[in-house]
Design an enzyme around this catalytic site. Structure first.
Site, PDB file in Angstrom:
ATOM      1  N   GLY A 326      41.380 -57.407  -6.647  1.00  0.00           N
ATOM      2  CA  GLY A 326      41.788 -58.377  -5.645  1.00  0.00           C
ATOM      3  C   GLY A 326      42.606 -59.511  -6.253  1.00  0.00           C
ATOM      4  O   GLY A 326      43.374 -59.320  -7.201  1.00  0.00           O
ATOM      5  N   SER A 327      42.410 -60.714  -5.718  1.00  0.00           N
ATOM      6  CA  SER A 327      43.242 -61.852  -6.122  1.00  0.00           C
ATOM      7  C   SER A 327      42.980 -62.327  -7.546  1.00  0.00           C
ATOM      8  O   SER A 327      43.757 -63.144  -8.065  1.00  0.00           O
ATOM      9  CB  SER A 327      43.045 -63.011  -5.146  1.00  0.00           C
ATOM     10  OG  SER A 327      43.550 -62.666  -3.876  1.00  0.00           O
ATOM     11  N   THR A 328      41.932 -61.844  -8.208  1.00  0.00           N
ATOM     12  CA  THR A 328      41.739 -62.202  -9.613  1.00  0.00           C
ATOM     13  C   THR A 328      42.842 -61.605 -10.481  1.00  0.00           C
ATOM     14  O   THR A 328      43.017 -62.001 -11.634  1.00  0.00           O
ATOM     15  CB  THR A 328      40.368 -61.727 -10.139  1.00  0.00           C
ATOM     16  OG1 THR A 328      40.318 -60.289 -10.104  1.00  0.00           O
ATOM     17  CG2 THR A 328      39.233 -62.295  -9.299  1.00  0.00           C
TER      18      THR A 328
END
Length: 647
Positions: A326-328
């Site tokens: 995801g956004s990591t």
């Protein structure tokens, strides 16, 4: 012609000398043989009489003590305990079923145990002893010993068995041992004779398995004299084996116990890395299990309970589980674009809530859009559209190369079971794996850690560690073997412009500590302990256009297995990083609401080396945190660090 008398005299002298030498040699040989015969007939007569008299000398292998496993502070994680057991040798027993029936009158033996013993004895060589029962009391052993004349082939024995004093805390790291199986033997080209010892235990998972050779040790031997009915009369000689090597791990057992307690009730993985040397301070997969169940022989009910649990307690999620990050993953996309020179960090991209690429609309998590976003703000607000735009400029191959540089998509060499490689996909990978060309939509999905990208909590923690330090931190789990320190690999500079890394760190700081950051609710109020991080929420289902039109279904309204994964990566203190932490909660929902608070609590526990003061939390949270600490203290078994609040 007649020889002169002088020549005859010389010839006689030569012959006499040769005869003397030959005679002396024969006499010497006869003397040696006489002395050897005397030694065999007189001095060793008793020994050879015993060997020849009904084979009454038995030589048995002695299992060595298995090496111990400790944490970094010397806390015992895997030890040995005495185990009283009964073995039986088929060639000495005669009618094995009759002997087993007599034995069952002295010690508790079920029909299943008897049938299993008969099957194993028939499958093994007649001279190989088979364990009938173990973990018996001293009273049971005494009964069998007293009745030995009526139990031919039966031997009461004492050995060592593995036990794990920390229970479920270390199950996925240390692993467990179990009896050698036929499958185990089939995988070994030249099995150690030790593996033929009845119920000999070898590592099945975790460190117990991967460090089996070091932990096992070498066999000893025991020579005993038995009488005609098989009773042991005396021990003639004993040579103890060489114990296995003792291991010291980098894990902090108290921190490990805290993390497991903090993850209670979740299907999750969490990893803590020491940024000074790459030491893994904690690797937790939740839920866990008691490894002692497997050492003692797990029941059918317990086995079914573990296998049928939807949270998969047997899976080592922290190193084995792979998830869309995801956004990591956005820091990786940003680094690739800035380092390639296709994006200026101050350049802005307009987010309208979606970006259209090749006729397909890719949505931002904020349906109304974020407006104009630069690099700093895009990370702070976790804007998706910014990354949809910049990824098209840099391309997937450079993004994948940057991901590998930061520890994603590669297998880290640790002595643990099934350490995952994850996936940092590129064009070549898709061609080889799927036989298809890479598409621009694949790049757009990958730019925000979706699509084909996969990472484990361990890999995400390594990524955070390298972002925090700018060095190639390598995770390590073995601190010392038999007291000798394992060398620490040197962490080289990662090869990314330090100014770019500073921008990324500053943005991660804003994610947590700016009042508009996505993880502001998980901030630490002690300034010197401030945490930097990045939230992530990865989808496990496809959201259709129809669902978007009527409104996306909330995670809370979905079945558990269809909810998003919650992720958070972090390092702290932000200004002088000491630890990196990654948390993944399967189907937990939002990273900011679920994973970030867990990571914050773990960071504080690590930094304070115990329960943090309530002043480290925002004042509005302190009552709830105090109650949370109390519950964790109740959850943590005896022997753990007390969770008393500190002023």
């Amino acid at each position: 012609m007649k020889r002169p008398p002088k020549d005859n005299l010389a010839s006689n002298r030569v012959i006499s000398r040769r005869a003397l030498i030959v005679g002396a040699s024969q006499l010497a040989i006869a003397g040696v043989l006489t002395m050897r015969m005397r030694n065999l007939q007189l001095e060793q007569a008793d020994t050879f009489r015993l060997l020849a008299d009904e084979n009454r000398i038995n030589i048995k292998l002695l299992a060595p003590a298995r090496g111990l496993i400790h944490d970094r502070n010397g806390t015992l994680l895997a030890g040995n305990e005495q185990n009283y057991r009964i073995t039986m040798t088929r060639e000495e027993a005669g009618d094995i079923e009759e002997v087993l029936a007599n034995l069952a009158q002295l010690i508790p033996l079920t029909e299943t145990q008897i049938a299993e013993a008969v099957r194993e004895m028939n499958n093994r060589s007649a001279f190989v002893p088979v364990t009938i029962a173990d973990r018996l009391s001293w009273d049971d052993i005494a009964k069998v010993t007293v009745n030995a004349p009526a139990l031919p082939g039966v031997t009461a024995d004492v050995g060592l068995s593995r036990f794990y004093p920390r229970g479920s805390d270390m199950a996925h790291v240390v692993g467990y041992v179990g009896p050698v199986s036929d499958y185990d033997l089939s995988r070994i080209e030249s099995p150690d004779p030790l593996l033929q010892i009845p119920k000999f235990q070898i590592g099945k998972t975790g460190i117990e398995n991967k460090m089996e050779t070091e932990l096992r040790g070498s066999a000893g031997t025991r020579q005993i004299e038995v009488n005609a009915i098989g009773r042991v009369m005396r021990e003639l000689s004993r040579e103890e084996g060489i114990p296995g090597s003792d291991l010291q791990l980098t894990i902090d057992a108290d921190l490990q116990r805290y993390v497991e307690a903090r993850l209670d009730g979740e299907s999750a993985g969490a990893v803590v890395i020491d940024l000074e040397n790459g030491d893994l301070r904690s690797i937790v997969s939740s839920p866990s299990f008691d490894p002692n169940l497997f050492v003692r022989g797990i029941s059918v009910a317990d086995w079914q309970g573990l296998n049928e649990n939807p949270y998969r307690p047997l899976a080592a999620k922290a190193v084995q589980g792979i998830y869309p990050p995801g956004s990591t993953f956005k820091m990786i996309t940003a680094l690739a674009a800035v380092e390639d020179g296709v994006v200026d960090p101050e350049e802005t991209v307009l987010c309208r809530g979606f970006t259209e690429v090749a006729g397909t609309r890719f949505h931002c998590w904020k349906s109304g859009g974020h407006g104009n976003m630069n690099l700093h703000d895009s990370l702070k607000h976790s804007c998706d559209c910014y990354y949809y735009e910049i990824c098209q400029r840099v391309g997937i191959d450079k993004i994948a190369a940057m991901a590998r540089r930061f520890g994603l998509g590669i297998r880290h060499d640790l002595p643990l079971s099934a350490v995952a490689s994850g996936l940092a996909p590129d064009k070549e990978w898709k061609t080889k794996t799927h036989g298809e060309d890479w598409r621009i939509g694949d790049t757009v999905n990958a730019s925000i850690g979706q699509g084909y990208v996969l990472a484990s909590p361990l890999q995400l923690a390594v990524m955070a560690a390298r972002l925090a330090t700018g060095r190639t931190i390598t995770p390590r789990l073995i601190n010392a073997i038999d007291g000798v320190r394992v060398p620490i690999p040197e962490a080289e500079p990662i090869g990314v412009n330090e100014n770019t890394l500073r921008r990324i760190r500053a943005a991660m700081d804003a994610v947590v500590n700016s009042n508009r950051g996505t993880a502001y609710g998980a901030r630490i109020t002690e300034v010197e302990m401030r945490m930097a991080g990045k939230t992530g929420t990865s989808q496990v289902r496809r959201i259709t256009a129809e669902e978007r039109a009527r409104g996306v279904t909330r995670n809370a309204d979905l079945p558990w297995e269809r909810r998003d994964h919650a992720l958070f990566v972090s390092f702290a203190p932000a200004d002088n990083p000491k630890y990196a932490v990654a948390v993944v909660v399967e189907h937990g929902g939002g990273g900011s609401a679920v994973a970030a608070p867990i990571a914050r609590d773990i960071v504080l526990q690590a930094l304070y080396e115990g329960p943090p003061p309530l002043s480290a939390y925002p004042s509005a949270m302190r009552g709830r945190i105090s109650e949370q600490q109390r519950k964790i203290e109740e959850h943590m078994p005896a022997g753990s660090v007390a969770m008393n609040d500190r002023a």
